[in-house]
Design an enzyme around this catalytic site. Structure first.
Site: not given
Ligand code: UD1
Length: 425
Positions: A23-24, A117, A122, A308, A400
């Site tokens: 999915k991701n 969320c 996030r 995850d 989901r």
């Molecule tokens: C993706 C995955 C999700 C998984 C996560 C971490 C998808 C659709 N979802 O989510 O299932 O749990 O990676 O492996 O691929 N952060 C910041 N600033 C930002 C972005 C992120 O501080 O601009 C922090 C987040 O709060 C978190 C960490 O970085 O603590 C990792 O998040 P991120 O890798 O961005 O998660 P997603 O890409 O949203």
């Protein structure tokens, strides 16, 4: 009518189960189709509601999306939209991954701000920092991110944050950089296999990308991209969930499509917990007997143990021999499942970003509600190790991201029944 799962003590599990597409990986790859005017065909797309939400989003943006089994055909060509509405972004935070492609292709995008969320605040600061480095001007207007910038210009950008790299932040900057003028270098890029898969799709579309899978990705912008055909990698989180089910219930399960190179940390921890894991041709076999040993786990960006799979690992540790400490270094608030597992008799104490789990011989069946996607799988696993019946509601979370999980576990011998409210005893 809402469905629920009724789960009874299960095991041993026996047989073969195959892993669906990731999915991701599918979500940002579908969004990448916005970068071209030509049709693309994506295979091995999982039939889960997040994918349907992304399809709905792309339709709003002028892409015709059709599915035939696990094959999605995406045909840009309608009136191209550049606005991602709140109703879809609020349903799925990963909708943010249309931002990079829209901006790169049209020079503008309006994407509703994803809120927090249940797994934490996030933020998206890294996404914005990366796009701004390429020359985008981004403002917040009435709860929407409004990004403008044409042409984007390649730049060197460091994407490390307080919790390490960002997966979708890297995806957004990559998908913007492929059409930018000049060279973009992403430092502290996410190394997740889903990013490597996105790079494979982009390369098939004509992009020039090097270093994917490492912390430094180099992209040489090209003026335009073509449509492509691509097959999504197997879902390592689904594979890990199935492996943990086998480790918990015992038996022998062949997980077809599970890739050892995507699951190193998981194989390591499950082996330490006493499961025997063998690499077969195109599959991993899990053999387990008796209660697992307690092991300590810390979640980290890839190649570390995936956040995850933290909830599912906690279900396994809830019936282990000994005391384990599970520490979150990606989402320090991702512990909503503790309360539900404790309702099933688990002994788990949260201490900051860690959970201390004292393994019990058995759990006790209870009515529980899934608080989020991965926690829903954890509760199913816990139900398989519980006396009497466990009733899991909140299945919209499960759907989901997991395609037919309970049916596949049932075919391996798990005792799980789906009933709709009206039919429930
Ligand atoms: C993706 C995955 C999700 C998984 C996560 C971490 C998808 C659709 N979802 O989510 O299932 O749990 O990676 O492996 O691929 N952060 C910041 N600033 C930002 C972005 C992120 O501080 O601009 C922090 C987040 O709060 C978190 C960490 O970085 O603590 C990792 O998040 P991120 O890798 O961005 O998660 P997603 O890409 O949203």
């Amino acid at each position: 009518m809402t469905d629920k799962l009724l789960i009874s003590a299960s095991g041993p599990l026996r047989g073969t189960v195959s892993v669906n597409g990731a999915k991701n990986a599918a979500l940002p790859i579908m969004a990448a189709c916005l970068l071209t005017d030509e049709p693309s065909v994506i295979e091995n797309v999982p039939q889960v509601t997040d994918v349907l939400t992304m399809a709905e989003m792309l339709r709003r943006l002028g892409v015709e999306v059709s599915f035939a089994g696990d094959r999605a055909t995406l045909r840009p060509g309608g009136t191209p939209g550049t606005e991602a509405p709140y109703e879809l972004v609020s349903r799925m935070r990963a909708s943010i991954c249309v931002l990079g492609p829209l901006l790169a292709k049209h020079g503008r995008a309006r994407v509703s701000m994803p809120g927090g969320c249940v797994i934490g605040a996030r933020p998206i600061d890294l996404h914005l920092k990366g796009l701004q480095a390429l020359g985008a001007r981004i403002t917040v207007e009435h709860g929407d991110l409004v990004a403008r910038g044409s042409p984007l210009r390649g730049a060197r950008v460091h994407l490390g944050g307080a919790f390490g790299s960002s997966v979708l932040g890297t995806a957004n900057v990559m998908t913007a950089g492929v059409l930018a003028e000049g060279v973009t270098v992403i430092e502290h890029a996410a190394c997740e296999p889903e990013i490597v898969d996105l790079a494979a799709m982009l390369s098939a579309m004509g992009a020039r990308i090097e270093g994917q899978g490492s912390p430094v990705i180099r992209i040489e912008g090209v003026p335009r991209l073509r449509g492509a055909r691509h097959r999504i990698i197997p879902d390592r989180i689904e594979a890990g969930t199935l492996m943990m089910a086998a480790a918990l219930a015992g038996g022998e399960v062949r997980v077809e499509g599970a890739r050892a190179e995507h699951l190193g940390a998981v194989i390591d921890k499950l082996s330490e917990a006493g499961a025997q894991i063998s690499k077969l041709n195109g599959a991993l076999r899990v053999q387990a007997k008796g209660r697992p040993q307690a092991v300590d786990v810390t979640t980290l960006p890839f190649p570390g143990f995936p956040t995850d799979l933290q909830a599912q690992m906690m279900a396994l540790m809830a019936v282990s021999r000994g005391v384990s400490v599970l520490t979150e270094q990606v989402y320090p608030e991702r512990f909503m499942h503790i309360a539900e597992l404790c309702r099933m008799g688990a002994s788990i104490a949260r201490e900051g970003a860690s959970a201390v789990v004292k393994g019990m011989t058995r759990l006790s069946g209870a009515r529980v509600t899934a608080p989020d996607l991965r926690a829903s799988a954890a509760l199913i696993l816990a139900g398989m190790a519980a006396d009497n019946q466990t009733e899991v509601t909140g299945l919209e979370h499960l759907e989901r991201g997991y395609q037919g999980l309970e049916g596949r576990l049932t075919r391996l011998g798990a005792k799980i029944r789906r009933v709709s409210d009206a039919a429930a005893p």
